[in-house]
Design an enzyme around this catalytic site. Sequence first.
Site, PDB file in Angstrom:
ATOM      1  N   ASP B 136      -3.970   6.186   0.694  1.00 33.18           N
ATOM      2  CA  ASP B 136      -3.087   6.297   2.238  1.00 33.18           C
ATOM      3  C   ASP B 136      -3.392   5.421   2.995  1.00 33.18           C
ATOM      4  O   ASP B 136      -4.796   4.836   2.544  1.00 33.18           O
ATOM      5  CB  ASP B 136      -4.756   7.365   2.700  1.00 33.18           C
ATOM      6  CG  ASP B 136      -3.610   9.165   1.864  1.00 33.18           C
ATOM      7  OD1 ASP B 136      -3.468   8.662   1.259  1.00 33.18           O
ATOM      8  OD2 ASP B 136      -4.105   9.587   3.301  1.00 33.18           O
ATOM      9  N   LYS B 199       1.393   9.714   8.053  1.00 35.07           N
ATOM     10  CA  LYS B 199       0.417  10.595   7.649  1.00 35.07           C
ATOM     11  C   LYS B 199       0.273  10.300   9.860  1.00 35.07           C
ATOM     12  O   LYS B 199      -0.321   9.555   9.819  1.00 35.07           O
ATOM     13  CB  LYS B 199      -0.628  10.642   7.126  1.00 35.07           C
ATOM     14  CG  LYS B 199      -1.939  10.537   7.548  1.00 35.07           C
ATOM     15  CD  LYS B 199      -2.932  10.726   6.414  1.00 35.07           C
ATOM     16  CE  LYS B 199      -4.883  10.874   6.883  1.00 35.07           C
ATOM     17  NZ  LYS B 199      -4.898  10.061   5.842  1.00 35.07           N
ATOM     18  N   LYS B 235       2.034  14.756   6.685  1.00 36.73           N
ATOM     19  CA  LYS B 235       0.163  14.871   6.631  1.00 36.73           C
ATOM     20  C   LYS B 235      -0.488  14.460   8.209  1.00 36.73           C
ATOM     21  O   LYS B 235      -0.243  13.479   8.640  1.00 36.73           O
ATOM     22  CB  LYS B 235      -0.475  13.861   5.585  1.00 36.73           C
ATOM     23  CG  LYS B 235      -2.421  14.580   5.952  1.00 36.73           C
ATOM     24  CD  LYS B 235      -2.615  13.062   4.804  1.00 36.73           C
ATOM     25  CE  LYS B 235      -3.804  13.841   4.349  1.00 36.73           C
ATOM     26  NZ  LYS B 235      -4.284  12.559   3.055  1.00 36.73           N
TER      27      LYS B 235
END
Lengths: 287, 299
Positions: B136, B199, B235
């Site tokens: 991430d 995300k 996400k």
Amino acid sequence: MEHLEVLKTYKIYIGGNFPRTESGRFYKVYDSEKELLANACLCSRKDVRDAVKIARGAFGGWKSRSAYNRGQILYRIAEMMESRRAEFESQLSKIGFTSAEATADVNASIDRLIYYAGWTDKYQQIFGSVNPVASAHFNFSLLDPTGVVGIFAPEASPLLGLVSLVAPVIAGGNTCVALASEAYPLPAIIFAEVLNSSDVPGGVVNILTGKKEELAEHFSAHKDVNAMIYTDNLSNEMKKMIDENASTSVKRIVKKLVNDWYEDDTQSPYFITDFQETKTTWHPVGF
Amino acid sequence: MSTTDFSVTTPIDHVAVEERVARLNKRSIKKDSKIQALKMALSMMDLTTLEGKDSEGKVIQLCQKAKLPYAPMPDLPTVAAVCVYPTMVRTAKDQVKGSGINVASVATAFPSGMAPLSVRIDDTKFAVDEGADEVDMVISRGAFLSGEYNQVFDEIAAIKEACGKAHLKVILETGELHTYENVRKASDLAMEAGGDFIKTSTGKISPAATQPVTLVMLEAIRDYYYKTGKMVGMKPAGGIRTAKQALQYLVLVKETLGAAWLNNEYFRFGASSLANDVLMQIVKQQTGQYQSADYFSVD
């Protein structure tokens, strides 16, 4: 100019706000002459859920207030009640109290708040203890509030009965969800307005109106309700159901039959200790 | 395929986005569908611990929860992944071995991204070498807001390269991008630069994930899919604490991207406290009794 009377909408009290029931339902409330007084919210299980959630959220903050501060706030409730006595008395007289009885009921309610305001910083001394032990330990027992308490207010004493149950519960640092008298819910809502202007943090006292028959199941089965109290003689089926549901979360059920809320034994520090847990600590000494 | 000119802004109808979210939030999911959706939400969770005070013990505990979310119901799905800092990847990897749970690692000087690119690339390589299945990353919001789109694009591409086989999730930190237009632009940019997932947030900035922002990103994913045929995952992370919110997100995904995205290959929740609320709701559905946090693990 002609004045149009503005009627009050009686709503419920959750988290310091006055929402309507999420169910949108209501029921009719009558005075002693069978005349329509108002519509009250007919609360559903989801109102119980919402109120319990809010009460749980308010518990930590209320519990950690100093005992002295809780006393001040209870005293403040009494002050605010005094200033709104006329509204209480007029409401009580509509549901069959004589003028003298209504005044006596409000007086007793205010006295009861003062009584428990005084107890907030004293019950710990009386019921806590330092215990003799046969080892090098300092051993002491302290009281800790139980948590979220469900209250079924007495049917026949819509103001004094409710105040008599709510005051000791919050004096001890618990938060509560109270179900008002089913037939006479309006004094409870006026009491909620008093609470709302008395420095009581939102969520410490939540007041619902509706039917015990419908809500007893949800009060007793909710795992986040740690204890319940009722003082009316409920039906055997309801008592059994409450006990059975309570057993799944080891919920404490306090049953105290009270007929007359002016009796001496209807106010006592034991109403506080009913909702306290005793925690005993062993503290090593001698090092 | 020609790359997009990022100086051109895709207009977003703010009012319509918020109204669409409000309308979809009214969707009522009950009984069996609710249980299914709750289990799905559980299986899509990236169980996360990203605190300065994280220890091996905390990560081990998190992994245990990931493998067996609620002991009295051993048949519940496991979560999708655990999400930790790079230094905790090895510990997490050992713990989840053989369970099918992925280990995701934040990298690139998370959460600010304020480190030289070479450091961020090393950070990423370290995480991947330790065994991270997913990375991430955060984008350089400062550069993005100054209009340095090429720089941001190149950085994402460089991190993607450093990831090797690991999946790359690109954190836009939408709370710092200020407008829906910027969110849309950053989404387009991240997808074209090679992100496998986009995300919303690090969880360290408020506001974190919101539904309108998520809708804007989902629509960017949809348009990118129509353009290229490539499915990019989504996400939302940060601020999703209740099962009710989780179900609302699932409705957004279903209505924007369709059922193909409704699995943990293409949709994840980044959350730490959401798991317990979802578990409490599953137990509530099965027993009929409202639950208390007292009966669920503290984490």
